[in-house]
Write a protein that holds these residues in place. Structure first.
Motif, PDB file in Angstrom:
ATOM      1  N   LEU A 127       0.830  -1.205   0.000  1.00 35.34           N
ATOM      2  CA  LEU A 127       0.000   0.000   0.000  1.00 35.34           C
ATOM      3  C   LEU A 127       0.867   1.258   0.000  1.00 35.34           C
ATOM      4  CD1 LEU A 127      -2.878  -0.987   2.458  1.00 35.34           C
ATOM      5  CD2 LEU A 127      -3.055  -0.588  -0.003  1.00 35.34           C
ATOM      6  N   THR A 128       1.938   1.234   0.783  1.00 33.01           N
ATOM      7  CA  THR A 128       2.854   2.378   0.791  1.00 33.01           C
ATOM      8  C   THR A 128       3.493   2.571  -0.580  1.00 33.01           C
ATOM      9  OG1 THR A 128       3.322   2.023   3.143  1.00 33.01           O
ATOM     10  CG2 THR A 128       4.882   3.370   1.904  1.00 33.01           C
ATOM     11  N   THR A 131       0.979   4.143  -2.936  1.00 30.12           N
ATOM     12  CA  THR A 131       0.826   5.574  -2.673  1.00 30.12           C
ATOM     13  C   THR A 131       1.985   6.363  -3.266  1.00 30.12           C
ATOM     14  OG1 THR A 131      -0.364   5.086  -0.616  1.00 30.12           O
ATOM     15  CG2 THR A 131       0.538   7.297  -0.855  1.00 30.12           C
ATOM     16  N   THR A 132       3.192   5.858  -3.104  1.00 30.55           N
ATOM     17  CA  THR A 132       4.368   6.542  -3.653  1.00 30.55           C
ATOM     18  C   THR A 132       4.308   6.605  -5.175  1.00 30.55           C
ATOM     19  OG1 THR A 132       5.671   5.763  -1.766  1.00 30.55           O
ATOM     20  CG2 THR A 132       6.877   6.544  -3.692  1.00 30.55           C
ATOM     21  N   ILE A 134       1.643   6.527  -7.065  1.00 29.97           N
ATOM     22  CA  ILE A 134       0.581   7.456  -7.477  1.00 29.97           C
ATOM     23  C   ILE A 134       1.059   8.902  -7.373  1.00 29.97           C
ATOM     24  CG2 ILE A 134      -1.711   8.322  -6.861  1.00 29.97           C
ATOM     25  CD1 ILE A 134      -2.419   5.438  -6.037  1.00 29.97           C
ATOM     26  N   GLN A 135       1.750   9.198  -6.286  1.00 25.02           N
ATOM     27  CA  GLN A 135       2.280  10.557  -6.130  1.00 25.02           C
ATOM     28  C   GLN A 135       3.270  10.895  -7.238  1.00 25.02           C
ATOM     29  OE1 GLN A 135       3.854  10.442  -2.167  1.00 25.02           O
ATOM     30  NE2 GLN A 135       1.879  10.880  -1.195  1.00 25.02           N
TER      31      GLN A 135
END
Length: 350
Positions: A127-128, A131-132, A134-135
């Motif tokens: 999940l982390t 998120t990275t 996507i950013q």
């Protein structure tokens, strides 16, 4: 993936609770009856032994045992002591039975807490990473940059997350026996062939060959879908840990009243972990030297999450079988799955 019927699962759990309650009632009832019987017999014996003939002559009733008298002061302390011993004994039995019957519940709660904690840990990393990614994709898109490579990475990371969730759901799904398991029969050749076809794309991508040596007509006392899943997990483990150009061999045979299925690879063996612990949830052995390991799966192989072999153990136990590491060395590892022969087949052979 086949899902369990929630209503059937609830009924199965209710029946297990009812059987446990019945065992508690039988234990307490029989123990209470035995203790009360012993106290009664000892008390009656003490009364008879402690009795004495009544004072004075009794014409026409010489020596009758039912004419004997008992001193209350003599027998009352003994009766009270026996009652106290009985109460203590019953309390100890009730404590022992309740402790024995709550052990599975306590173990279930412990496993559940550990499972949730480990699952949270396993899900946090993908999940982390998502998120990275996507950013990063947003940052490049805002500046008109190329996001294709990031999207490809996102797709791969989503597949990793899907693998974690699939393993979690499968492990939870196979917990406990089901109605009909005692009558289940699986064609071992068909099951292993289906598992091989499932893993064929991964094996081809890794440059690993899968060879089957399973005779036709071999049956095992297991549910076909569950046994297929176990074989898929064993093959997946073997393919992931085999160097390119090597071979994974699946063989099976009948030995007496059991069926033995072996999955052998030519990897580097189990290192840094007790071989029996590889069947624990989230246990991962160091199967390659640290310099060559690729825990993130960047070499194109799917990362293992330490649930597949635990799933195999759950399925084996569910059908009264076993799974073990038969052999491991720097030249490879062989897993041995043992299952009983169906009763109708064993009966004909006997």
């Amino acid at each position: 993936m086949t899902r369990r019927d929630p209503a059937a699962s609830a009924r199965s759990d209710l029946r297990r609770v009812q059987r446990a309650s019945l065992r508690v009632a039988l234990w307490v009832g029989l123990s209470s009856t035995a203790i009360l019987g012993v106290i009664t017999a000892v008390t009656v014996t003490a009364i008879v032994v402690g009795s004495r003939p009544p004072p004075g002559p009794r014409p026409g009733r010489p020596g009758r045992w039912d004419d004997r008298v008992v001193g209350v002061a003599d027998i009352l302390p003994f009766v009270l002591f026996s009652a106290l011993v009985g109460v203590i004994a019953l309390s100890l039995i009730a404590w022992y039975v309740s402790r024995r019957m709550t052990l599975p519940l306590a173990e279930s709660l412990r496993v559940q807490r550990a499972f949730v904690a480990d699952a949270s840990h396993e899900l946090r990393t993908p999940l982390t990473t998502l998120t990275t990614r996507i950013q990063l994709a947003q940052h490049r898109a805002e500046r008109g940059g190329d996001v294709q490579s990031v999207l490809a990475d996102l797709r791969r990371d989503a597949a990793v997350l899907e693998g974690v969730l699939t393993d979690l759901l499968q492990a939870a799904e196979e917990a406990g026996r089901r109605d009909g398991d005692v009558r289940a029969v699986a064609d071992v050749a068909a099951v292993t062939a289906a598992a091989g076809e499932t893993l064929r794309p991964d094996a081809d991508a890794a440059g690993v060959r899968i060879r089957m040596e399973v005779p036709a007509g071999l049956s095992a006392a297991a549910e076909p879908a569950a046994l297929t899943r176990a074989c898929v997990a064993l093959l997946d483990n073997a393919v992931r840990h085999s160097p390119p150009g090597e071979e994974v061999r699946v063989s099976a045979r009948r030995v007496g009243r059991r069926v033995e299925v072996r999955v052998a690879d030519h990897g580097s063996g189990i290192q840094g972990l007790d071989p029996e612990r590889v069947f624990d949830r989230f246990a991962r052995a160091a199967t390659t030297p640290p310099a060559e390991a690729d825990p993130g799966g960047t070499d194109g192989r799917r990362r293992g999450f330490g649930l597949g072999l635990a799933l195999v153990r759950d399925i084996a136990v569910r059908f009264h079988g076993s799974i073990s590491v038969e052999h491991t060395s720097p030249t490879g590892t062989t897993f041995l799955l043992v299952l009983p022969v169906p009763s109708r087949v064993a009966g004909r052979a006997g």
